[in-house]
Design a protein around this motif. Structure first.
Motif, short mmCIF file in Angstrom:
data_model
loop_
_atom_site.label_atom_id
_atom_site.label_comp_id
_atom_site.label_asym_id
_atom_site.label_seq_id
_atom_site.Cartn_x
_atom_site.Cartn_y
_atom_site.Cartn_z
N ASP A 31 -6.34 -0.06 3.10
CA ASP A 31 -5.88 1.32 3.17
C ASP A 31 -6.57 2.20 2.13
O ASP A 31 -6.94 3.34 2.42
CB ASP A 31 -4.36 1.40 3.00
CG ASP A 31 -3.61 0.94 4.24
OD1 ASP A 31 -4.23 0.85 5.32
OD2 ASP A 31 -2.41 0.66 4.13
N SER B 192 -10.72 -6.55 0.64
CA SER B 192 -9.64 -6.73 1.60
C SER B 192 -9.92 -7.92 2.52
O SER B 192 -9.04 -8.75 2.78
CB SER B 192 -9.46 -5.46 2.44
OG SER B 192 -8.52 -5.68 3.47
N ASP C 275 -1.15 9.38 0.73
CA ASP C 275 -2.49 9.50 1.30
C ASP C 275 -3.16 10.78 0.87
O ASP C 275 -4.34 10.78 0.50
CB ASP C 275 -2.44 9.47 2.84
CG ASP C 275 -2.32 8.07 3.40
OD1 ASP C 275 -2.35 7.10 2.62
OD2 ASP C 275 -2.20 7.94 4.63
N PRO D 9 0.81 -1.20 0.00
CA PRO D 9 0.00 0.00 0.00
C PRO D 9 0.85 1.26 0.00
O PRO D 9 2.00 1.22 0.42
CB PRO D 9 -0.81 -0.11 1.30
CG PRO D 9 0.02 -1.00 2.17
CD PRO D 9 0.74 -1.93 1.24
N TYR E 281 -3.88 -5.51 2.85
CA TYR E 281 -3.63 -4.23 3.52
C TYR E 281 -3.78 -3.06 2.55
O TYR E 281 -4.32 -2.01 2.91
CB TYR E 281 -2.24 -4.19 4.16
CG TYR E 281 -2.08 -5.10 5.35
CD1 TYR E 281 -3.06 -5.22 6.32
CD2 TYR E 281 -0.92 -5.85 5.51
CE1 TYR E 281 -2.90 -6.06 7.41
CE2 TYR E 281 -0.75 -6.69 6.59
CZ TYR E 281 -1.75 -6.79 7.54
OH TYR E 281 -1.59 -7.62 8.61
N PRO F 186 0.89 2.15 4.56
CA PRO F 186 0.37 1.11 5.43
C PRO F 186 0.09 1.64 6.83
O PRO F 186 0.71 2.60 7.28
CB PRO F 186 1.49 0.07 5.46
CG PRO F 186 2.70 0.75 4.97
CD PRO F 186 2.25 1.92 4.15
N SER F 187 -0.85 1.00 7.47
CA SER F 187 -1.21 1.37 8.82
C SER F 187 -0.05 1.10 9.75
O SER F 187 0.60 0.07 9.64
CB SER F 187 -2.42 0.53 9.25
OG SER F 187 -2.63 0.66 10.62
N LYS G 94 -9.99 3.02 3.35
CA LYS G 94 -9.99 4.07 4.37
C LYS G 94 -9.92 5.46 3.74
O LYS G 94 -10.42 6.43 4.30
CB LYS G 94 -8.82 3.88 5.34
CG LYS G 94 -8.98 2.69 6.24
CD LYS G 94 -7.73 2.48 7.07
CE LYS G 94 -7.79 1.16 7.82
NZ LYS G 94 -6.52 0.85 8.48
#
Length: 177
Positions: free
Chosen positions: A127, A145, A63, A38, A123, A41-42, A130
């Motif tokens: 993401d 996901s 982002d 991603p 992931y 990533p978180s 989100k």
């Protein structure tokens, strides 16, 4: 029998990356972007570690570029899906070759790589979900996901019908279907 299985799963993987033919070129990964990882990533508690080479400032810039931009998210999802499909096909071949060679170390390495690749794709979808502001797109990416994550790293569990349905849902959410 294994070749038949490889062919069937490879066909399913092609569906994973199939989208609108006018989508982005998937023959080469976007510059500076890992094939499946991603953009950001978180990093929260229990979240995955950032992708190699991803710095917080680069991740934040990624982002910012995608947040709320449905067209960019759809393009990224299509590109990421195509790369994931190609990676999963390679992983399946690697796993089958390792098992055929009866080398337990090679099998272990192939399984670890496959697990990592499946997790990275799950992931990435989460993401992107989100970052999506449109409810249908958010739901499609989140559902995809969860479905990919449910594979638990085993690309042999891929179901062509399920993948096609997920891709159709994503295409519809992206206004392509």
């Amino acid at each position: 029998m294994r070749r038949l299985r490889l062919t069937a799963v490879s066909g399913a993987l092609v569906l994973l990356g199939a989208g609108c033919s006018s989508g982005p070129d998937v023959t080469t990964p976007p510059a500076g972007t890992p094939a499946v990882a991603p953009a950001a990533p978180s990093t929260g508690p229990g979240g995955p570690a950032p992708a190699a080479g991803a710095t917080p400032s680069r991740a934040a810039a990624g982002d910012a570029a995608l947040k709320g931009n449905s067209a960019a998210i759809c393009d990224q999802a299509t590109t990421t899906g195509a790369h994931a499909g190609a990676t999963f096909a390679q992983d399946l071949k690697l796993l089958i070759d390792a098992e055929s060679g009866q080398d337990s170390a090679a099998v272990s390495q192939a399984r670890a790589k496959t697990t990592r690749d499946v997790q990275n794709y799950a992931y990435a979808l989460a993401d992107m979900g989100k970052l999506a502001s449109e409810p249908d797109l958010k739901k499609a990416l989140t559902t995809m996901s969860k479905q990919v994550g449910a594979l638990k790293g085993d690309v042999r569990k891929l179901d062509a019908t399920k993948l096609a349905a997920l891709q159709t849902t994503l295409d519809k959410a992206c206004g392509k279907g």
